[in-house]
Design a protein around this motif. Structure first.
Motif, PDB file in Angstrom:
ATOM      1  N   TRP A 344      46.474  47.929  40.662  1.00 17.36           N
ATOM      2  CA  TRP A 344      45.807  47.078  39.674  1.00 17.36           C
ATOM      3  C   TRP A 344      45.166  45.866  40.347  1.00 17.36           C
ATOM      4  CZ3 TRP A 344      46.904  41.988  38.134  1.00 17.36           C
ATOM      5  CH2 TRP A 344      46.241  41.562  36.983  1.00 17.36           C
ATOM      6  N   LEU A 345      45.944  45.168  41.177  1.00 13.25           N
ATOM      7  CA  LEU A 345      45.436  43.961  41.823  1.00 13.25           C
ATOM      8  C   LEU A 345      44.393  44.292  42.880  1.00 13.25           C
ATOM      9  CD1 LEU A 345      45.737  40.893  41.963  1.00 13.25           C
ATOM     10  CD2 LEU A 345      47.548  41.213  43.667  1.00 13.25           C
ATOM     11  N   GLY A 346      44.572  45.405  43.599  1.00 12.84           N
ATOM     12  CA  GLY A 346      43.634  45.775  44.657  1.00 12.84           C
ATOM     13  C   GLY A 346      42.236  46.017  44.133  1.00 12.84           C
ATOM     14  N   TYR A 347      42.127  46.767  43.051  1.00 11.97           N
ATOM     15  CA  TYR A 347      40.799  47.035  42.490  1.00 11.97           C
ATOM     16  C   TYR A 347      40.205  45.804  41.820  1.00 11.97           C
ATOM     17  CZ  TYR A 347      41.074  51.957  43.608  1.00 11.97           C
ATOM     18  OH  TYR A 347      41.137  53.152  44.291  1.00 11.97           O
ATOM     19  N   LEU A 348      41.057  44.957  41.263  1.00 10.90           N
ATOM     20  CA  LEU A 348      40.556  43.717  40.684  1.00 10.90           C
ATOM     21  C   LEU A 348      39.936  42.832  41.765  1.00 10.90           C
ATOM     22  CD1 LEU A 348      40.236  41.698  38.379  1.00 10.90           C
ATOM     23  CD2 LEU A 348      42.573  40.906  38.856  1.00 10.90           C
ATOM     24  N   LEU A 349      40.632  42.680  42.889  1.00 13.63           N
ATOM     25  CA  LEU A 349      40.108  41.834  43.971  1.00 13.63           C
ATOM     26  C   LEU A 349      38.825  42.419  44.558  1.00 13.63           C
ATOM     27  CD1 LEU A 349      43.428  40.846  45.798  1.00 13.63           C
ATOM     28  CD2 LEU A 349      42.022  39.444  44.274  1.00 13.63           C
ATOM     29  N   ARG A 350      38.769  43.746  44.719  1.00 13.90           N
ATOM     30  CA  ARG A 350      37.535  44.369  45.223  1.00 13.90           C
ATOM     31  C   ARG A 350      36.383  44.126  44.258  1.00 13.90           C
ATOM     32  NH1 ARG A 350      38.410  50.172  48.231  1.00 13.90           N
ATOM     33  NH2 ARG A 350      39.942  49.486  49.769  1.00 13.90           N
ATOM     34  N   LEU A 351      36.691  44.191  42.983  1.00 14.18           N
ATOM     35  CA  LEU A 351      35.644  43.985  41.975  1.00 14.18           C
ATOM     36  C   LEU A 351      35.138  42.549  41.998  1.00 14.18           C
ATOM     37  CD1 LEU A 351      34.142  45.423  39.667  1.00 14.18           C
ATOM     38  CD2 LEU A 351      35.963  44.681  38.138  1.00 14.18           C
ATOM     39  N   LEU A 352      36.046  41.597  42.086  1.00 18.46           N
ATOM     40  CA  LEU A 352      35.654  40.192  42.085  1.00 18.46           C
ATOM     41  C   LEU A 352      34.933  39.798  43.366  1.00 18.46           C
ATOM     42  CD1 LEU A 352      38.826  38.532  40.492  1.00 18.46           C
ATOM     43  CD2 LEU A 352      36.654  39.095  39.388  1.00 18.46           C
TER      44      LEU A 352
END
Length: 424
Positions: A344-352
């Motif tokens: 969850w956090l990994g894809y959020l950070l990549r997106l941001l």
């Protein structure tokens, strides 16, 4: 006739096989309990032979996946202290091999192929349920609900939620056109009908929350990475403020009342308390994977009787983290929680940060839905379940040092994700 390896294992050239394999896997994982061992063997037959086609590409360097497979390995090791070692050994091997299949899919199927395959698979699942399913009386709710060909309305609701999500993603994230868009529209409408028919409050709330977040992120990704982070932080503050105000104004009671629930969530708060108490009996390593809900064990029999589970199987604590605590203790909770949160956090950070925007956007939505549901359902810690397949597929792509291209057909990219090249 010689078949090119790329048509089976290359994410950029195996659209037809990849989408077929994902669609059939979705159907099998929906009804594996119904069709039995033959369907499970077919599931393995879709993925494990790819190792023989090109083992280096299908497996890759598994040392990068240590944090992904650690929970599966620990589940297998729990046979040494399990209260039901035979049950644990079988379930542990099944779960670990299920993880391997999902990681092979992550290595060989790109996100567009997966999304369209999932959408097609969900359509088949729901059509089968509408054709051969029925209604089930829930003595706790005191009402009849359409469960399709499943044993639970929540499982039907979960697949309907996935259908709505992937229909949305295909149109608004991947920007599909032509037949793929028509398929998404049909799948979205069919899934919407099935979701309403199921009357699954968990699925309806998780779907609504995921779509709201995805729409908000669709606006956010239009801005530069620095602005995205600011907008996301403001969004978090706004959501927390609305939740705080809603709780103080009785918003929770209104939401529960709309779904016919009471403050106990129809007995779930009692079940959670029983699970926490059971977990403290062996808080470090738990009772063993799959070693609590075993026929003949007094506590499992008592809860089955109290919740009117006549089949004496297929039940859980309706909370992923409590179920983990009971079966595998704090260690299992830590290892599984690492995968859930890191995806969850990994894809959020990549997106941001603007990395792999399209893939990160789509898979963040999957991770978010699974995260929301994890507080009320157990979707990701069982073998041959679509929730665990999606979780480990997403984790496998996240762990890749050099992510594969997201799309097999560049023409399908929406305008917001295209890079404009100026003529010199």
């Amino acid at each position: 006739m010689k078949i090119a390896k790329a048509s089976l294992v290359s994410p950029d050239h195996n659209f037809w096989y990849g989408s077929f394999a994902v669609a059939i896997s979705t159907f099998i994982l929906a009804y594996s309990a119904r069709f039995g061992q033959v369907s499970v063997l077919a599931y393995y037959g879709l993925w494990l032979p790819l190792i023989l086609v090109d083992y280096r590409h299908s497996l890759g360097n598994y040392t990068r996946f240590y944090w992904i497979i650690a929970f599966g390995v620990f589940a297998c090791l729990s046979v040494f202290w399990s209260a039901a070692p035979g049950v644990t050994a079988r379930a542990g091997v099944q779960y670990l091999s299920h993880i391997v299949c999902a990681l092979i899919a992550a290595r060989t199927v790109n996100v567009r192929t997966m999304a369209l395959g999932m959408l097609a698979g969900v359509i088949f699942v729901l059509l089968y349920s509408l054709a051969f399913g029925g209604y089930h009386y829930d003595p706790l709710d005191g009402d009849y609900s359409f469960v399709g060909a499943f044993a639970s309305k929540n499982q039907l609701g979960f697949f309907a939620s996935l259908g709505i999500y992937f229909a949305f993603a295909c149109i608004f994230v991947l920007g599909e056109r032509g037949f793929a868009r028509l398929l998404a529209l049909f799948g979205g409408c069919l899934s919407g009908y099935a979701l309403i028919a199921s009357q699954s409050a968990t699925s309806i709330i998780a779907t609504a929350a995921t779509l709201v977040v995805m729409i908000g992120l669709s606006v956010t990704v239009l801005f530069a990475p620095r602005t995205r982070k600011t907008l996301f932080a403001l969004g978090i503050v706004l959501v927390l403020g609305l939740v705080f105000v809603g709780l103080n104004l009785g918003g929770m009671a209104m939401v529960l009342g709309a779904f016919g629930k009471d403050a106990t969530l129809t007995g779930r708060t009692y079940l959670w308390a029983e699970g926490i108490a059971a977990g403290w009996e062996s808080p470090v390593v738990g009772a063993g994977y799959y070693a609590y809900w075993v026929q003949g064990f007094s506590e499992a029999e008592r809860l089955w009787e109290e919740f009117y589970i006549g089949s004496r199987s297929g039940f859980h604590f309706h909370n992923t983290y409590i179920e983990l605590f009971v079966e595998l203790g704090f260690i299992g909770l830590l290892l599984a929680g690492l995968v859930i949160v890191r995806v969850w956090l990994g894809y959020l950070l990549r997106l941001l940060h603007g990395h792999d925007v399209m893939r990160s956007h789509l898979l963040f939505g999957v991770a978010f839905m699974l995260l929301v549901r994890s507080f009320f359902e157990v979707d990701v810690m069982h073998p041959y379940a679509i929730g665990s397949f999606l979780l480990y597929y997403s984790a496998g792509l996240l762990a890749a040092s050099k992510p594969a291209r997201d799309l097999a057909f560049p023409a399908a990219q929406p305008v917001s994700h295209l890079r404009v090249r100026h003529a010199r």
